[in-house]
Design a protein around this motif. Structure first.
Motif, PDB file in Angstrom:
ATOM      1  N   PHE A 103       8.680  -3.247   1.136  1.00 20.18           N
ATOM      2  CA  PHE A 103       9.617  -2.162   0.871  1.00 20.18           C
ATOM      3  C   PHE A 103      10.400  -1.894   2.149  1.00 20.18           C
ATOM      4  CE2 PHE A 103       7.092  -1.510  -2.836  1.00 20.18           C
ATOM      5  CZ  PHE A 103       7.837  -0.715  -3.720  1.00 20.18           C
ATOM      6  N   GLY A 104      11.732  -1.785   2.032  1.00 20.80           N
ATOM      7  CA  GLY A 104      12.514  -1.431   3.212  1.00 20.80           C
ATOM      8  C   GLY A 104      13.583  -2.422   3.529  1.00 20.80           C
ATOM      9  N   GLY A 105      14.327  -2.018   4.585  1.00 17.23           N
ATOM     10  CA  GLY A 105      14.258  -0.794   5.335  1.00 17.23           C
ATOM     11  C   GLY A 105      13.196  -0.661   6.420  1.00 17.23           C
ATOM     12  N   SER A 155      11.941   6.645   4.350  1.00 14.63           N
ATOM     13  CA  SER A 155      12.731   6.893   3.141  1.00 14.63           C
ATOM     14  C   SER A 155      12.668   5.725   2.165  1.00 14.63           C
ATOM     15  CB  SER A 155      14.191   7.185   3.512  1.00 14.63           C
ATOM     16  OG  SER A 155      14.825   6.024   4.037  1.00 14.63           O
ATOM     17  N   TRP A 156      12.213   4.547   2.659  1.00 18.19           N
ATOM     18  CA  TRP A 156      12.079   3.358   1.822  1.00 18.19           C
ATOM     19  C   TRP A 156      10.660   3.187   1.276  1.00 18.19           C
ATOM     20  CZ3 TRP A 156      16.255  -0.206   1.269  1.00 18.19           C
ATOM     21  CH2 TRP A 156      17.355   0.031   2.098  1.00 18.19           C
ATOM     22  N   ALA A 157       9.734   4.001   1.705  1.00 14.14           N
ATOM     23  CA  ALA A 157       8.309   3.755   1.447  1.00 14.14           C
ATOM     24  C   ALA A 157       7.945   3.881  -0.025  1.00 14.14           C
ATOM     25  CB  ALA A 157       7.466   4.734   2.260  1.00 14.14           C
ATOM     26  N   ASN A 165       0.818  -1.210   0.000  1.00 11.59           N
ATOM     27  CA  ASN A 165       0.000   0.000   0.000  1.00 11.59           C
ATOM     28  C   ASN A 165       0.853   1.263   0.000  1.00 11.59           C
ATOM     29  OD1 ASN A 165      -2.705  -1.130   0.080  1.00 11.59           O
ATOM     30  ND2 ASN A 165      -2.172  -1.868   2.131  1.00 11.59           N
ATOM     31  N   GLU A 166       0.316   2.297  -0.604  1.00 12.27           N
ATOM     32  CA  GLU A 166       1.002   3.590  -0.672  1.00 12.27           C
ATOM     33  C   GLU A 166       1.513   3.999   0.713  1.00 12.27           C
ATOM     34  OE1 GLU A 166      -0.118   8.302  -1.504  1.00 12.27           O
ATOM     35  OE2 GLU A 166      -1.452   6.689  -2.213  1.00 12.27           O
ATOM     36  N   GLY A 167       2.794   4.376   0.760  1.00 10.69           N
ATOM     37  CA  GLY A 167       3.394   4.829   2.013  1.00 10.69           C
ATOM     38  C   GLY A 167       3.895   3.720   2.912  1.00 10.69           C
ATOM     39  N   SER A 168       3.759   2.463   2.497  1.00 10.36           N
ATOM     40  CA  SER A 168       4.160   1.355   3.368  1.00 10.36           C
ATOM     41  C   SER A 168       5.655   1.080   3.266  1.00 10.36           C
ATOM     42  CB  SER A 168       3.375   0.093   3.031  1.00 10.36           C
ATOM     43  OG  SER A 168       3.717  -0.410   1.752  1.00 10.36           O
ATOM     44  N   PHE A 169       6.193   0.588   4.370  1.00 12.32           N
ATOM     45  CA  PHE A 169       7.581   0.155   4.457  1.00 12.32           C
ATOM     46  C   PHE A 169       7.684  -0.781   5.660  1.00 12.32           C
ATOM     47  CE2 PHE A 169       7.094   3.801   7.141  1.00 12.32           C
ATOM     48  CZ  PHE A 169       7.796   3.491   8.288  1.00 12.32           C
ATOM     49  N   SER A 170       8.670  -1.650   5.641  1.00 13.09           N
ATOM     50  CA  SER A 170       8.917  -2.658   6.678  1.00 13.09           C
ATOM     51  C   SER A 170       7.833  -3.734   6.676  1.00 13.09           C
ATOM     52  CB  SER A 170       9.046  -2.035   8.074  1.00 13.09           C
ATOM     53  OG  SER A 170       7.793  -1.757   8.647  1.00 13.09           O
ATOM     54  N   ASP A 229       8.158   1.232  -9.139  1.00 16.62           N
ATOM     55  CA  ASP A 229       9.083   2.201  -8.567  1.00 16.62           C
ATOM     56  C   ASP A 229       9.912   1.507  -7.492  1.00 16.62           C
ATOM     57  OD1 ASP A 229      10.416   4.301  -7.312  1.00 16.62           O
ATOM     58  OD2 ASP A 229       8.720   5.674  -7.455  1.00 16.62           O
ATOM     59  N   TRP A 230      11.202   1.326  -7.748  1.00 15.53           N
ATOM     60  CA  TRP A 230      12.062   0.551  -6.859  1.00 15.53           C
ATOM     61  C   TRP A 230      12.386   1.295  -5.566  1.00 15.53           C
ATOM     62  CZ3 TRP A 230      12.101  -4.024  -9.130  1.00 15.53           C
ATOM     63  CH2 TRP A 230      12.048  -4.100 -10.529  1.00 15.53           C
ATOM     64  N   VAL A 231      12.254   2.622  -5.562  1.00 12.55           N
ATOM     65  CA  VAL A 231      12.628   3.461  -4.420  1.00 12.55           C
ATOM     66  C   VAL A 231      14.063   3.080  -3.990  1.00 12.55           C
ATOM     67  CG1 VAL A 231      11.834   4.462  -2.228  1.00 12.55           C
ATOM     68  CG2 VAL A 231      10.174   3.456  -3.800  1.00 12.55           C
ATOM     69  N   LYS A 232      14.284   2.749  -2.733  1.00 11.50           N
ATOM     70  CA  LYS A 232      15.624   2.380  -2.259  1.00 11.50           C
ATOM     71  C   LYS A 232      15.835   0.873  -2.208  1.00 11.50           C
ATOM     72  CE  LYS A 232      17.220   4.497   1.367  1.00 11.50           C
ATOM     73  NZ  LYS A 232      17.308   5.168   2.709  1.00 11.50           N
TER      74      LYS A 232
END
Length: 344
Positions: free
Chosen positions: A280-282, A286-288, A102-107, A143-146
């Motif tokens: 995603f993450g991290g 910053s990884w989201a 989901n948008e904004g998710s990380f970890s 979008d790979w982001v980090k």
């Protein structure tokens, strides 16, 4: 099956020949006689029915999905005409397992999904070598982001250690997942001990959260198409000798080969199963992911053997309690240098 992929290298004006090795051939090469294919439904399922199917048929540790159960669903193949490049014997006409970020998710506890599928043999033998093969696709324009985590293998029955920033001593667990990085660069991402100056190896990056990046950038993920990943783990034997081995085949081409590893520090740690861990993450924003996006999985198969690595390796020269990441070592040395500047 062994064949060859012809790769044009325009910068050099020549054609390269890359050996293609199907997962079954890798299993034969490393004497992995036992195999299983994870159960797949014949039709798409709701998220609730997907969860029930996984718990009922995949042998989940503690019979539950650890994180993100609502982010899992068997759906129609979004790329039905795509096949992994150069790979033969790959086919799928049924549903695929979709993971939602989901948008904004990380970890692992904010997006994606995570669970541990145990694979126990009927004769009670333990696996000292294990391999998983699966096919993977990212949404078009992903979008790979980090970076982010992808499924792999896990050992030991400690289902919360050896990931998420928990230090790996090799005494009760290990994990070996895949990871995408910026621009889709791939690597093996392992939670294993790091003795014998492993962090000084050019092919290894020891991260501050105790995860070890093995041969980062040795292959590159693409979006909007299917790819096949085959991950092999051979445990070190005996536990105090660093002769363990990790290998990764990307679209049936050997991309990562890393030897002289201590993956476990105790005989009691075996390779227990499939570690489905992707997010995603991290562990910070910053990884989201900036948008809601997906990955898809199909054709998951496992192989195993009670034989550990028989490669050569060095005696481990540190106790498990003394293992440190490179970042920790750098900070320690920096503290010593700064302290000496102010000593009188």
């Amino acid at each position: 099956m062994l064949s060859y992929l012809f790769i044009l290298l325009p910068a050099f004006g020549r054609v390269a020949y890359a050996a293609l090795t199907a997962p079954s051939a890798v299993a034969a090469q490393y004497n992995l006689p036992t195999s299983t294919v994870l159960s797949w439904p014949t039709a798409t399922l709701s998220s609730n029915d997907t969860q029930a199917h996984l718990v009922r048929t995949w042998g989940l540790n503690k019979e539950h999905i650890q994180d993100g159960p609502d982010n899992l669903q068997f759906v129609s193949d979004p790329f039905p005409t795509s096949q992994p490049a150069g790979v033969s014997g790959s086919s799928s006409s049924g549903p695929v397992l979709q993971v939602t970020y989901n948008e904004g998710s990380f970890s692992h506890d904010t997006g994606g999904a995570q669970f541990y599928a145990l694979w126990n043999t009927s004769d009670g033998s333990q696996f000292n070598s294990m391999m998983v093969s699966y096919e993977l696709a990212f949404d078009s324009g992903f979008d790979w982001v980090k970076g982010g985590k992808l499924p792999g293998l896990r050992g030991g029955l400690n289902s919360t250690g050896c990931s998420g920033g928990n230090k790996a001593t090799g005494l009760d667990c290990f994990s070996s997942r895949l990871m995408w990085r910026k621009d889709g660069e791939g690597e093996i991402y392992a939670y294993i001990p790091t003795p014998n100056n492993l962090c000084s190896e050019k092919s290894v990056i020891c991260n501050s959260d105790f995860g070890v990046s093995v041969q980062r950038g040795s292959f590159t993920f693409a979006s909007g198409q299917w790819m096949r990943l085959t991950l092999l783990v051979q445990l070190n034997n005996p536990p105090d000798v660093a002769n363990g081995y990790l290998a990764l085949y990307f679209n049936d081409v050997l991309a990562v080969s890393q030897s002289k590893l201590q993956i476990r520090a105790a005989d009691s740690v075996a390779a227990n199963g499939f570690y489905f861990s992707t997010f995603f993450g991290g562990s910070d924003t910053s990884w989201a992911t900036p948008v809601t996006t997906h990955t898809y999985f199909r054709n998951v198969q496992l192989w195993g053997s009670n034989l550990a690595s028989n490669m050569t390796g060095s005696q481990v020269n540190e106790s498990p309690s003394s293992y440190k990441s490179s970042a920790t070592l750098v900070l320690t040395l920096l503290a010593v240098v700064i302290g000496s500047m102010f000593c009188i």
